[in-house]
Design a protein around this motif. Structure first.
Motif, PDB file in Angstrom:
ATOM      1  N   SER A   1       4.300   2.152  -6.699  1.00  0.00           N
ATOM      2  CA  SER A   1       4.305   2.634  -5.316  1.00  0.00           C
ATOM      3  C   SER A   1       5.707   2.634  -4.726  1.00  0.00           C
TER       4      SER A   1
ATOM      5  N   THR B   1      -0.225   2.583  -7.644  1.00  0.00           N
ATOM      6  CA  THR B   1      -1.141   3.607  -7.181  1.00  0.00           C
ATOM      7  C   THR B   1      -1.464   4.510  -8.359  1.00  0.00           C
TER       8      THR B   1
ATOM      9  N   ALA C   1      -4.014   1.189   3.011  1.00  0.00           N
ATOM     10  CA  ALA C   1      -2.724   1.851   2.856  1.00  0.00           C
ATOM     11  C   ALA C   1      -1.678   1.231   3.770  1.00  0.00           C
TER      12      ALA C   1
ATOM     13  N   ASP D   1      -5.557   3.974  -1.709  1.00  0.00           N
ATOM     14  CA  ASP D   1      -4.414   4.016  -0.794  1.00  0.00           C
ATOM     15  C   ASP D   1      -4.775   4.712   0.517  1.00  0.00           C
TER      16      ASP D   1
END
Length: 361
Positions: free
Chosen positions: A304, A254, A110, A105
């Motif tokens: 996420s 994530t 990201a 990430d």
């Protein structure tokens, strides 16, 4: 690999002989990569996990036999750490399945995940480029284009990006029309997807053209595997080589971790390169970083979506079937360089659970 698991503690040395013995690859910064391992061969429910004793010194291009006679490997590694070995490993064998995490990430990955969703593609893109063909001028040109990063300055990066999408950038030199039209189509599709999210501002700073192409293909096909296949063909990766995400998904996910002081941390980079809330570009070439306040107790996958750390938003993804298929075929399984808690364990533990469940059936 003490006290680390995916959702629950893993007892230290629980599976020393059942799973893998150390198979270090050292001196990757030079032209000589020294490979050494202990014998550890087991046949478990159809899975043959082997690490035959081997000493291989690579100092110059070798005369490699045809692909069918080369050893077949499956490598668990980090996205960046093992890249230095890939070029040397290709001199020994191209029959390698590279298993990589999809939870990075940081960087332009990201920003893509934030605006467009989906899994992180940065590590997969990086490995694909390392495996790409450089035997022709066009192969070099395609690799240079897909490996290019935009300026750190946001306004300059955006201007350069439009220059590339319009096909006027010098990076297109040496790329033939069929390749140019194919790559541009998915870059344009990526741009279209950004424009459709008018409520989100996309920052092109330090953006990877390869990541943008990859994300455009994934969204277009609605398949991570299809995007990898396309990228592999465009970058001319040998058909005997595979780049496999340990989880094949289009969902946002994530990594999270729980420390022994009960602190919950979300995000791969916050675990491996803590910032204490300071937003900055992670320099993976520099080992210096802020220490975590406590030791890591466990790591796990998280959604996420949202920001509710109290319930951890923990999820339990399934291993990519292609990884399990390759495990049945290969002669040797290698776990290589990479961040232990954020690259190696998230891949190993998912696969290990499959093996353990198979034993219980």
């Amino acid at each position: 690999m003490a006290d680390c698991a995916l959702g629950f503690p893993l007892v230290q040395n629980s599976f020393p002989s059942l799973f893998f013995q150390p198979f270090p690859l050292v001196d990757s910064s030079s032209s000589a990569a020294y490979i050494s391992s202990a014998v550890a061969t087991r046949s478990i429910c159809g899975f043959r996990l082997s690490m035959a004793s081997a000493h291989c010194s690579i100092s110059a291009p070798l005369s490699i036999p045809n692909a069918a006679r080369q050893p077949s490997l499956l490598v668990f590694s980090g996205g960046t750490a093992f890249n230095g070995v890939v070029e040397e490993l290709k001199k020994v064998t191209i029959r390698v399945a590279h298993v990589l995490p999809v939870s990075d990430d940081g960087g332009s990955t990201a920003e893509i995940v934030r605006v467009l969703g989906g899994p992180a593609v940065g590590d997969i893109r990086s490995r694909c480029l390392r495996l790409s063909d450089e035997s022709t001028f066009e192969g070099i040109a395609v690799r240079r284009l897909l490996g290019h990063r935009l300026s750190l300055d946001a306004s300059k990066a955006k201007a350069e990006w439009y220059h590339i999408v319009e096909g006027e950038h010098f990076l297109w030199e040496g790329v033939s029309r069929p390749y140019r039209e194919t790559i541009r189509a998915f870059l344009a599709y990526f741009q279209n997807q950004i424009l459709r999210r008018s409520s989100e501002y996309f920052c092109f700073s330090n953006g990877s053209i390869g990541n943008f192409f990859f994300a455009g293909a994934r969204i277009f096909f609605e398949s991570l595997d299809a995007a990898i296949f396309l990228f592999s063909r465009v970058s001319q990766i040998p058909t005997e080589s595979f780049v496999l995400p340990v989880i094949s998904t289009n969902d946002r996910l994530t990594l999270g971790c729980e420390l022994w002081d009960r602190t919950i941390i979300r995000g791969q980079n916050e675990i491996s390169h803590p910032t204490s809330g300071v937003v900055r570009t992670v320099n993976k070439d520099c080992a210096l970083s802020i220490a975590l306040p406590s030791r890591i107790k466990r790591v796990f996958y998280m959604s996420s979506e949202g920001s509710n750390l109290l319930h951890e938003l923990q999820i339990f993804p399934e291993a990519n079937p292609s990884v399990l298929e390759q495990l049945r075929k290969v002669e040797c399984v290698v776990y290589a360089m990479g961040s232990l808690y954020t690259s190696i364990c998230p891949s190993l533990v998912i696969t290990l659970l499959i093996l353990l469940f198979s034993l219980q059936v």
